[in-house]
Design an enzyme around this catalytic site. Sequence first.
Site, PDB file in Angstrom:
ATOM      1  CG  ASP A  17      -1.452  -1.403   1.340  1.00  0.00           C
ATOM      2  OD1 ASP A  17      -2.656  -1.645  -0.215  1.00  0.00           O
ATOM      3  OD2 ASP A  17      -1.964  -2.238   2.363  1.00  0.00           O
ATOM      4  CE  LYS A  20       3.603  -2.388  -4.683  1.00  0.00           C
ATOM      5  NZ  LYS A  20       3.440  -2.065  -3.117  1.00  0.00           N
ATOM      6  N   GLY A  21       0.607   2.106  -7.846  1.00  0.00           N
ATOM      7  CA  GLY A  21       0.085   1.986  -8.191  1.00  0.00           C
ATOM      8  C   GLY A  21       0.052   3.723  -9.133  1.00  0.00           C
ATOM      9  N   GLY A  44      -4.334  -3.971  -3.544  1.00  0.00           N
ATOM     10  CA  GLY A  44      -5.026  -3.055  -4.647  1.00  0.00           C
ATOM     11  C   GLY A  44      -4.117  -2.253  -5.045  1.00  0.00           C
ATOM     12  CG  HIS A  45      -1.443  -2.014  -7.393  1.00  0.00           C
ATOM     13  ND1 HIS A  45      -0.703  -2.484  -8.335  1.00  0.00           N
ATOM     14  CD2 HIS A  45      -1.338  -2.230  -6.412  1.00  0.00           C
ATOM     15  CE1 HIS A  45       0.292  -3.045  -7.389  1.00  0.00           C
ATOM     16  NE2 HIS A  45       0.154  -3.310  -6.264  1.00  0.00           N
ATOM     17  CB  THR A  46      -5.653   3.611  -5.320  1.00  0.00           C
ATOM     18  OG1 THR A  46      -5.741   2.737  -4.722  1.00  0.00           O
ATOM     19  CG2 THR A  46      -6.544   4.286  -5.762  1.00  0.00           C
ATOM     20  CD  GLN A 228       0.808  -8.510  -2.225  1.00  0.00           C
ATOM     21  OE1 GLN A 228       1.631  -9.668  -3.485  1.00  0.00           O
ATOM     22  NE2 GLN A 228      -0.306  -8.839  -2.849  1.00  0.00           N
ATOM     23  NE  ARG A 309      -4.027   0.250   3.539  1.00  0.00           N
ATOM     24  CZ  ARG A 309      -4.251   0.896   2.847  1.00  0.00           C
ATOM     25  NH1 ARG A 309      -3.991   2.077   2.214  1.00  0.00           N
ATOM     26  NH2 ARG A 309      -4.932   0.469   1.561  1.00  0.00           N
ATOM     27  CG  LEU A 336       5.786  14.739   2.079  1.00  0.00           C
ATOM     28  CD1 LEU A 336       6.822  15.029   3.614  1.00  0.00           C
ATOM     29  CD2 LEU A 336       6.827  15.905   1.482  1.00  0.00           C
TER      30      LEU A 336
END
Length: 439
Positions: A17, A20-21, A44-46, A228, A309, A336
């Site tokens: 999470d 990366k997406g 899950g890539h958003t 992951q 999370r 950030l």
Amino acid sequence: MSRASENLAVLGLQWGDEGKGKLVDLLAPRYRHVVRFQGGNNAGHTVVVDGQSLALHQVPSGALHPGCFLVVGSGVVLNLDVFEQELSRLRDRGIDVTSRLLLSDKAHLILPHHIALDVWREERAHKVGAKIGTTGRGIGPAYEMKAARMGLRVGDLKHPDVLAERIRPGYDEVRLRLGSGAELPTIEAIVENLLKAIEPLLGCIGNAQAHLQDAWAKGEQILFEGAQAALLDLDHGTYPFVTSSNCSLGGLFTGTGLPPKALHRILGVAKAYTTRVGAGPMVSELTNATGDHLREAGREYGTTTGRPRRCGWFDAPITAHACRTNGVDGLAIMKLDVLDGMAEVGIVVGYLDAHGHPVGQLPSCAAEWADLQPDVRMYKGWQTPTRGVTDHQQLPAEAQAYLDALAEAVEMPIVYVSTGPDRAEGCVYPGTFLEPLLA
Ligand code: IMP
């Protein structure tokens, strides 16, 4: 054979999470091929475009770019029903990827009894306090069946007559474990559903290894999209609280069939703080109002399961370990802006053992994590928002000092900082390998 291509891997350095997406989506226009090489619909890539977010679980994040060929490699475990739902959501947005999609004939399928076994096992583990907190998607059992030589490959679907006999050994084993009362579809129903689901995708099944070898030989650019992250890696993560694939660098080679020479750069992705879903060690975790603040400000709820999370300060020891494991060339620091407005921000610069002595390496055994304490260094926060800043020199001085400290603690240069979910919100560091790729 031409070796002109400059192929890049985007890999997670924490517990997933990391964002990366967004990076894959940003980089994709430069690449001809975007490849998933491990994991399944636990990922899950958003990607966020024009304020609208799209969650992809199995389809590579290059999907939004018509020039990208999408490859699902042999190291992936695929849930065909979920895959079809994702393709349909893309079609609803006017994007049909089937003419530029290749599913490895060696990729394995996630079957209903794999999901049932995953859920059954977690329920039993819960009773004895040994839950891993899996996504319940059947990922572990699908990889187990692969290793036990009882898995079903995507290519098998081209041979309907042998499907029932290929499925039966694994199915019978799961039945034995779950007992006769378990509600499982019949093998005939599983076969029927698989054949229905694969029908529109039959033309997309092929030899992904040969395709990628050929692309590499021709000098076509390839982007590898990790799912992951290193701390969830089956071998090098916080075992047993990990996923069932090698989500660090080694998995890229086994999951594609390309040799290490085919890869040129590795971009490591980490959030400006740390999160983790599921159980397992997390030395940096903040179980207080600060942790709650990070969760709310960062909207830290799972893309796949919606679970809250666990949140904490940036954890340099795990990130440095992940950089070493992956041979990372530069860091992308995401989210950030989530730290904007905090009075102080912390970095876990090391771990201390029960006697207060610094610990050099990450423990290998779960029991050894229990006594570790974080060695936290605090930095002054910033009140001027970083949201949307595109030049790192325009970041507030305190944010720059924080990023410098973070890079020093990990001993890795920063090449990109994300300052918001949208494509445009981020700073590419000039003079780094990333600059020409995002220019
Ligand atoms: P599994 O991959 O469903 O077997 O779950 C094993 C562990 O990996 C659990 O702690 C999950 O929460 C975690 N996990 C799996 N995929 C992801 C992901 O994409 N992001 C974050 N955690 C994940």
